[in-house]
Write a protein that holds these residues in place. Structure first.
Motif, PDB file in Angstrom:
ATOM      1  N   GLU A   4       2.369   2.315   2.923  1.00  0.00           N
ATOM      2  CA  GLU A   4       2.690   3.603   1.966  1.00  0.00           C
ATOM      3  C   GLU A   4       3.506   2.934   1.046  1.00  0.00           C
ATOM      4  N   GLN A   5       4.476   2.194   1.309  1.00  0.00           N
ATOM      5  CA  GLN A   5       5.361   1.841   0.161  1.00  0.00           C
ATOM      6  C   GLN A   5       4.843   0.775  -0.551  1.00  0.00           C
ATOM      7  N   ALA A   6       3.826   0.090  -0.051  1.00  0.00           N
ATOM      8  CA  ALA A   6       3.020  -0.971  -1.162  1.00  0.00           C
ATOM      9  C   ALA A   6       2.453  -0.400  -2.299  1.00  0.00           C
ATOM     10  N   ARG A   7       1.651   1.008  -1.333  1.00  0.00           N
ATOM     11  CA  ARG A   7       0.710   1.676  -2.136  1.00  0.00           C
ATOM     12  C   ARG A   7       1.482   2.316  -3.609  1.00  0.00           C
ATOM     13  N   LEU A   8       2.696   2.882  -3.142  1.00  0.00           N
ATOM     14  CA  LEU A   8       3.599   3.509  -4.173  1.00  0.00           C
ATOM     15  C   LEU A   8       4.002   2.444  -5.214  1.00  0.00           C
ATOM     16  N   ASN A   9       4.458   1.382  -4.472  1.00  0.00           N
ATOM     17  CA  ASN A   9       4.903   0.100  -5.460  1.00  0.00           C
ATOM     18  C   ASN A   9       3.712  -0.223  -6.425  1.00  0.00           C
ATOM     19  N   MET A  10       2.401  -0.188  -5.936  1.00  0.00           N
ATOM     20  CA  MET A  10       1.463  -0.477  -6.965  1.00  0.00           C
ATOM     21  C   MET A  10       1.137   0.377  -7.908  1.00  0.00           C
ATOM     22  N   LEU A  31      -3.899   8.636  -2.532  1.00  0.00           N
ATOM     23  CA  LEU A  31      -4.536   9.484  -1.304  1.00  0.00           C
ATOM     24  C   LEU A  31      -5.684   8.689  -0.968  1.00  0.00           C
ATOM     25  N   ILE A  32      -6.553   7.841  -1.592  1.00  0.00           N
ATOM     26  CA  ILE A  32      -7.450   7.020  -1.006  1.00  0.00           C
ATOM     27  C   ILE A  32      -6.884   5.715  -0.560  1.00  0.00           C
ATOM     28  N   LYS A  33      -7.091   5.032   0.517  1.00  0.00           N
ATOM     29  CA  LYS A  33      -6.786   4.036   0.960  1.00  0.00           C
ATOM     30  C   LYS A  33      -7.402   2.704   0.749  1.00  0.00           C
ATOM     31  N   ARG A  34      -6.784   2.137  -0.406  1.00  0.00           N
ATOM     32  CA  ARG A  34      -7.554   0.981  -1.023  1.00  0.00           C
ATOM     33  C   ARG A  34      -7.663  -0.097  -0.172  1.00  0.00           C
ATOM     34  N   GLU A  35      -6.749  -0.388   0.911  1.00  0.00           N
ATOM     35  CA  GLU A  35      -7.056  -1.329   1.870  1.00  0.00           C
ATOM     36  C   GLU A  35      -8.262  -1.286   2.659  1.00  0.00           C
ATOM     37  N   GLU A  36      -8.810  -0.174   2.755  1.00  0.00           N
ATOM     38  CA  GLU A  36      -9.768   0.097   3.666  1.00  0.00           C
ATOM     39  C   GLU A  36     -11.192  -0.119   3.019  1.00  0.00           C
ATOM     40  N   TYR A  42      -8.781 -10.477   3.268  1.00  0.00           N
ATOM     41  CA  TYR A  42      -8.089 -10.219   1.704  1.00  0.00           C
ATOM     42  C   TYR A  42      -7.230  -9.032   1.859  1.00  0.00           C
ATOM     43  N   ARG A  43      -7.123  -8.277   3.059  1.00  0.00           N
ATOM     44  CA  ARG A  43      -6.553  -6.882   3.104  1.00  0.00           C
ATOM     45  C   ARG A  43      -4.965  -7.147   2.962  1.00  0.00           C
ATOM     46  N   ALA A  44      -4.212  -8.268   3.194  1.00  0.00           N
ATOM     47  CA  ALA A  44      -3.057  -8.176   2.788  1.00  0.00           C
ATOM     48  C   ALA A  44      -2.873  -8.212   0.997  1.00  0.00           C
ATOM     49  N   LEU A  45      -3.861  -8.453   0.327  1.00  0.00           N
ATOM     50  CA  LEU A  45      -3.945  -8.692  -0.924  1.00  0.00           C
ATOM     51  C   LEU A  45      -4.287  -7.037  -1.803  1.00  0.00           C
ATOM     52  N   ALA A  46      -4.450  -6.216  -1.023  1.00  0.00           N
ATOM     53  CA  ALA A  46      -5.311  -4.711  -1.540  1.00  0.00           C
ATOM     54  C   ALA A  46      -4.312  -4.342  -2.500  1.00  0.00           C
ATOM     55  N   PHE A  47      -2.909  -4.517  -2.638  1.00  0.00           N
ATOM     56  CA  PHE A  47      -2.033  -3.907  -3.706  1.00  0.00           C
ATOM     57  C   PHE A  47      -1.773  -5.005  -4.773  1.00  0.00           C
ATOM     58  N   ALA A  48      -2.368  -6.224  -4.575  1.00  0.00           N
ATOM     59  CA  ALA A  48      -1.827  -7.131  -5.406  1.00  0.00           C
ATOM     60  C   ALA A  48      -2.496  -6.917  -6.980  1.00  0.00           C
ATOM     61  N   ASP A  49      -1.798  -7.462  -7.818  1.00  0.00           N
ATOM     62  CA  ASP A  49      -2.388  -7.275  -9.505  1.00  0.00           C
ATOM     63  C   ASP A  49      -3.297  -8.326  -9.595  1.00  0.00           C
ATOM     64  N   MET A  50      -4.564  -8.243  -9.079  1.00  0.00           N
ATOM     65  CA  MET A  50      -5.463  -9.286  -9.273  1.00  0.00           C
ATOM     66  C   MET A  50      -6.790  -8.863  -8.563  1.00  0.00           C
ATOM     67  N   GLU A  51      -7.920  -9.684  -9.048  1.00  0.00           N
ATOM     68  CA  GLU A  51      -9.231  -9.187  -8.599  1.00  0.00           C
ATOM     69  C   GLU A  51      -9.461  -9.793  -7.078  1.00  0.00           C
ATOM     70  N   ILE A  52     -10.241  -9.410  -6.441  1.00  0.00           N
ATOM     71  CA  ILE A  52     -10.357  -9.564  -5.050  1.00  0.00           C
ATOM     72  C   ILE A  52     -11.944  -9.889  -4.735  1.00  0.00           C
TER      73      ILE A  52
END
Length: 200
Positions: A4-10, A31-36, A42-52
């Motif tokens: 949740e903190q990573a999502r907010l930081n994103m 609200l929508i969980k991007r990591e899912e 690549y789940r650890a990169l779900a909130f990274a500023d990059m294409e996956i």
């Protein structure tokens, strides 16, 4: 990782600085969980500023691009939305929460099957997923909003990182090639006079 903190930081460090200030879009990204919707490895990169990478030479767009695209479209609750290129299904989910009815067509059956499961997990029932290419199999209805991912074989290998997002009052099959509707480029900028190419 505190998700949740990573999502907010994103949202606060990537998306807001890219001039995404529409609170309805920002709230939805929380609200929508991007990591899912990100492939497991690549789940650890779900909130990274990059294409996956998604496989099949397709990618999931960077979070700020997804957010800027949604903001520029200014989707209404009554909008009928056509998405060509389901991909990860994340944009499909966001569109479904913002709009009225979503039809998403995808040439890769694996993506459609995966997205079906993910949308069900989020209790999203206003999205129709179709396996096909371009406008193949799409119901002939007037769409208010159209998103088109370009074919990497055309456009110099850019793949779905180059996305046309437009608002139109015309049927996709008849009018998309001639529309003067606004286009959101891959960098999130609005290009009112850009040409529109149909791809996958």
């Amino acid at each position: 990782m505190n998700l949740e903190q990573a999502r907010l930081n994103m949202v606060e460090s990537q998306i807001r600085p890219w001039d995404v200030l529409d609170q309805s879009v920002l709230d939805l990204l929380l609200l929508i969980k991007r990591e899912e919707f990100v492939p497991g490895k690549y789940r650890a990169l779900a909130f990274a500023d990059m294409e996956i990478p998604l496989g099949h030479e397709e990618v999931m767009l960077a979070p700020k691009v997804e957010a800027r695209m949604l903001q520029e479209l200014a989707i209404r609750r009554t909008d009928r939305i056509l998405e060509v290129g389901t991909g990860s299904g994340y944009i499909t989910a966001l569109l479904s929460k913002l709009g009225g009815q979503v039809v998403s067509v995808e040439r890769i059956a694996e993506f459609t099957q995966s997205t079906t499961r993910k949308l069900a997990g989020h209790a999203i029932g206003n999205a129709q997923l179709i396996i096909g290419v371009g406008d193949d199999g799409i119901p002939n209805t007037d769409d208010d909003v159209v998103l088109v991912g370009r074919d990497p074989a055309e456009n110099g290998g850019l793949g779905v990182s180059t996305v046309n997002a437009l608002r139109t009052n015309h049927a996709f099959m008849d009018d998309i090639a001639h529309t003067a509707a606004p286009v959101v480029a891959a960098d999130g900028t609005l290009r009112p006079d850009a040409d529109t190419d149909v791809g996958n």
